[in-house]
Design a protein around this motif. Sequence first.
Motif, PDB file in Angstrom:
ATOM      1  N   UNK A   1       0.824  -1.203   0.000  1.00  0.00           N
ATOM      2  CA  UNK A   1       0.000   0.000   0.000  1.00  0.00           C
ATOM      3  C   UNK A   1       0.863   1.259   0.000  1.00  0.00           C
ATOM      4  N   UNK A   2       1.898   1.286   0.828  1.00  0.00           N
ATOM      5  CA  UNK A   2       2.784   2.447   0.865  1.00  0.00           C
ATOM      6  C   UNK A   2       3.509   2.628  -0.460  1.00  0.00           C
ATOM      7  N   UNK A   3       3.897   1.523  -1.090  1.00  0.00           N
ATOM      8  CA  UNK A   3       4.535   1.629  -2.407  1.00  0.00           C
ATOM      9  C   UNK A   3       3.575   2.215  -3.431  1.00  0.00           C
ATOM     10  N   UNK A   4       2.298   1.816  -3.350  1.00  0.00           N
ATOM     11  CA  UNK A   4       1.306   2.390  -4.243  1.00  0.00           C
ATOM     12  C   UNK A   4       1.146   3.884  -4.027  1.00  0.00           C
ATOM     13  N   UNK A   5       1.146   4.304  -2.763  1.00  0.00           N
ATOM     14  CA  UNK A   5       1.054   5.733  -2.456  1.00  0.00           C
ATOM     15  C   UNK A   5       2.302   6.470  -2.932  1.00  0.00           C
ATOM     16  N   UNK A   6       3.452   5.816  -2.819  1.00  0.00           N
ATOM     17  CA  UNK A   6       4.688   6.413  -3.325  1.00  0.00           C
ATOM     18  C   UNK A   6       4.600   6.634  -4.832  1.00  0.00           C
ATOM     19  N   UNK A   7       4.021   5.664  -5.544  1.00  0.00           N
ATOM     20  CA  UNK A   7       3.855   5.792  -6.990  1.00  0.00           C
ATOM     21  C   UNK A   7       2.967   6.986  -7.334  1.00  0.00           C
ATOM     22  N   UNK A   8       1.876   7.150  -6.575  1.00  0.00           N
ATOM     23  CA  UNK A   8       1.002   8.297  -6.803  1.00  0.00           C
ATOM     24  C   UNK A   8       1.754   9.599  -6.561  1.00  0.00           C
ATOM     25  N   UNK A   9       2.545   9.637  -5.495  1.00  0.00           N
ATOM     26  CA  UNK A   9       3.332  10.838  -5.189  1.00  0.00           C
ATOM     27  C   UNK A   9       4.323  11.136  -6.306  1.00  0.00           C
ATOM     28  N   UNK A  10       4.945  10.101  -6.863  1.00  0.00           N
ATOM     29  CA  UNK A  10       5.847  10.304  -7.997  1.00  0.00           C
ATOM     30  C   UNK A  10       5.082  10.934  -9.155  1.00  0.00           C
ATOM     31  N   UNK A  11       3.929  10.360  -9.472  1.00  0.00           N
ATOM     32  CA  UNK A  11       3.167  10.809 -10.627  1.00  0.00           C
ATOM     33  C   UNK A  11       2.747  12.256 -10.568  1.00  0.00           C
ATOM     34  N   UNK A  12       2.559  12.786  -9.355  1.00  0.00           N
ATOM     35  CA  UNK A  12       2.142  14.188  -9.230  1.00  0.00           C
ATOM     36  C   UNK A  12       3.315  15.097  -8.869  1.00  0.00           C
ATOM     37  N   UNK A  13       4.514  14.551  -8.935  1.00  0.00           N
ATOM     38  CA  UNK A  13       5.707  15.368  -8.777  1.00  0.00           C
ATOM     39  C   UNK A  13       6.141  15.649  -7.363  1.00  0.00           C
ATOM     40  N   UNK A  14       5.676  14.862  -6.396  1.00  0.00           N
ATOM     41  CA  UNK A  14       6.096  15.040  -5.001  1.00  0.00           C
ATOM     42  C   UNK A  14       7.237  14.065  -4.708  1.00  0.00           C
ATOM     43  N   UNK A  15       8.416  14.379  -5.237  1.00  0.00           N
ATOM     44  CA  UNK A  15       9.513  13.428  -5.197  1.00  0.00           C
ATOM     45  C   UNK A  15       9.968  13.075  -3.781  1.00  0.00           C
ATOM     46  N   UNK A  16      10.073  14.061  -2.905  1.00  0.00           N
ATOM     47  CA  UNK A  16      10.554  13.795  -1.549  1.00  0.00           C
ATOM     48  C   UNK A  16       9.524  12.975  -0.770  1.00  0.00           C
ATOM     49  N   UNK A  17       8.250  13.307  -0.931  1.00  0.00           N
ATOM     50  CA  UNK A  17       7.191  12.514  -0.296  1.00  0.00           C
ATOM     51  C   UNK A  17       7.251  11.081  -0.801  1.00  0.00           C
ATOM     52  N   UNK A  18       7.433  10.939  -2.112  1.00  0.00           N
ATOM     53  CA  UNK A  18       7.532   9.600  -2.709  1.00  0.00           C
ATOM     54  C   UNK A  18       8.720   8.834  -2.139  1.00  0.00           C
ATOM     55  N   UNK A  19       9.836   9.515  -1.956  1.00  0.00           N
ATOM     56  CA  UNK A  19      11.036   8.866  -1.419  1.00  0.00           C
ATOM     57  C   UNK A  19      10.786   8.350  -0.008  1.00  0.00           C
ATOM     58  N   UNK A  20      10.146   9.173   0.823  1.00  0.00           N
ATOM     59  CA  UNK A  20       9.857   8.765   2.201  1.00  0.00           C
ATOM     60  C   UNK A  20       8.898   7.578   2.221  1.00  0.00           C
ATOM     61  N   UNK A  21       7.850   7.660   1.397  1.00  0.00           N
ATOM     62  CA  UNK A  21       6.878   6.569   1.341  1.00  0.00           C
ATOM     63  C   UNK A  21       7.521   5.284   0.825  1.00  0.00           C
ATOM     64  N   UNK A  22       8.375   5.421  -0.183  1.00  0.00           N
ATOM     65  CA  UNK A  22       9.013   4.234  -0.752  1.00  0.00           C
ATOM     66  C   UNK A  22       9.876   3.519   0.272  1.00  0.00           C
ATOM     67  N   UNK A  23      10.736   4.261   0.983  1.00  0.00           N
ATOM     68  CA  UNK A  23      11.624   3.601   1.927  1.00  0.00           C
ATOM     69  C   UNK A  23      10.878   3.141   3.183  1.00  0.00           C
ATOM     70  N   UNK A  24       9.781   3.795   3.517  1.00  0.00           N
ATOM     71  CA  UNK A  24       8.925   3.280   4.591  1.00  0.00           C
ATOM     72  C   UNK A  24       8.329   1.944   4.175  1.00  0.00           C
ATOM     73  N   UNK A  25       7.928   1.862   2.923  1.00  0.00           N
ATOM     74  CA  UNK A  25       7.416   0.604   2.375  1.00  0.00           C
ATOM     75  C   UNK A  25       8.461  -0.498   2.446  1.00  0.00           C
TER      76      UNK A  25
END
Length: 204
Positions: free
Chosen positions: A37-61
């Motif tokens: 689920x967190x990886x999916x949220x990270x993907x959404x964050x990437x898609x809308x250009x929130x790179x740092x948020x995506x990075x945090x979500x990805x490594x939390x995942x």
Amino acid sequence: MIDDPFRKVLPRFTAPLIRFYRRYGLSPNQITLMALLLAGLASVAVGIGLEIVALILWWSSRLLDGTDGILARETQQSSDFGAFLDIVCDMAAYSVMIFGFASLYPEYEARWMTMLFFYVLCITGALSLGAIEERRALSPGDNRGIRLAAGLAEGGETGIAYSAFLLFPDWIGITTLIWITVLVFTVAARATLAWTLLRPDHHE
């Protein structure tokens, strides 16, 4: 390549997180699904250009993914289904991130498609060769429920590649080519190892 050493040291640093899981009655499979689920949220964050948020979500995942097995072993909840779920969710997590990157950088569509193609070859080679190695006792086992043959591009390297994509957007043309090269090398190296170990005229 870095997954096995990391897996050995991770339990030394995750005791508070494991206690948290146990306190709230979380099962290993629930942790696995939460990681996806967190990886999916990270993907959404990437898609809308929130790179740092995506990075945090990805490594939390990835932290959750790295601790579901620890929890399973500590609570005697290891199971074949859990091992199956873990690898399926891992590949789903790696792949769903590609959709986020493709949305952010549509001009590199061919490269994202190439990565997905080589992911299929990488996991197929890892699973098939790992199963044969285990059956023939060709290499020492590890603490994973499903044995994967080692390779240059594994989970840790994938996370590093994604971090580079997110942290250095101006270099995306270079970093994507480097990652594709690593994937190609991994597939070729596993194929070479399989031929060396499994060819009909090979003798121990």
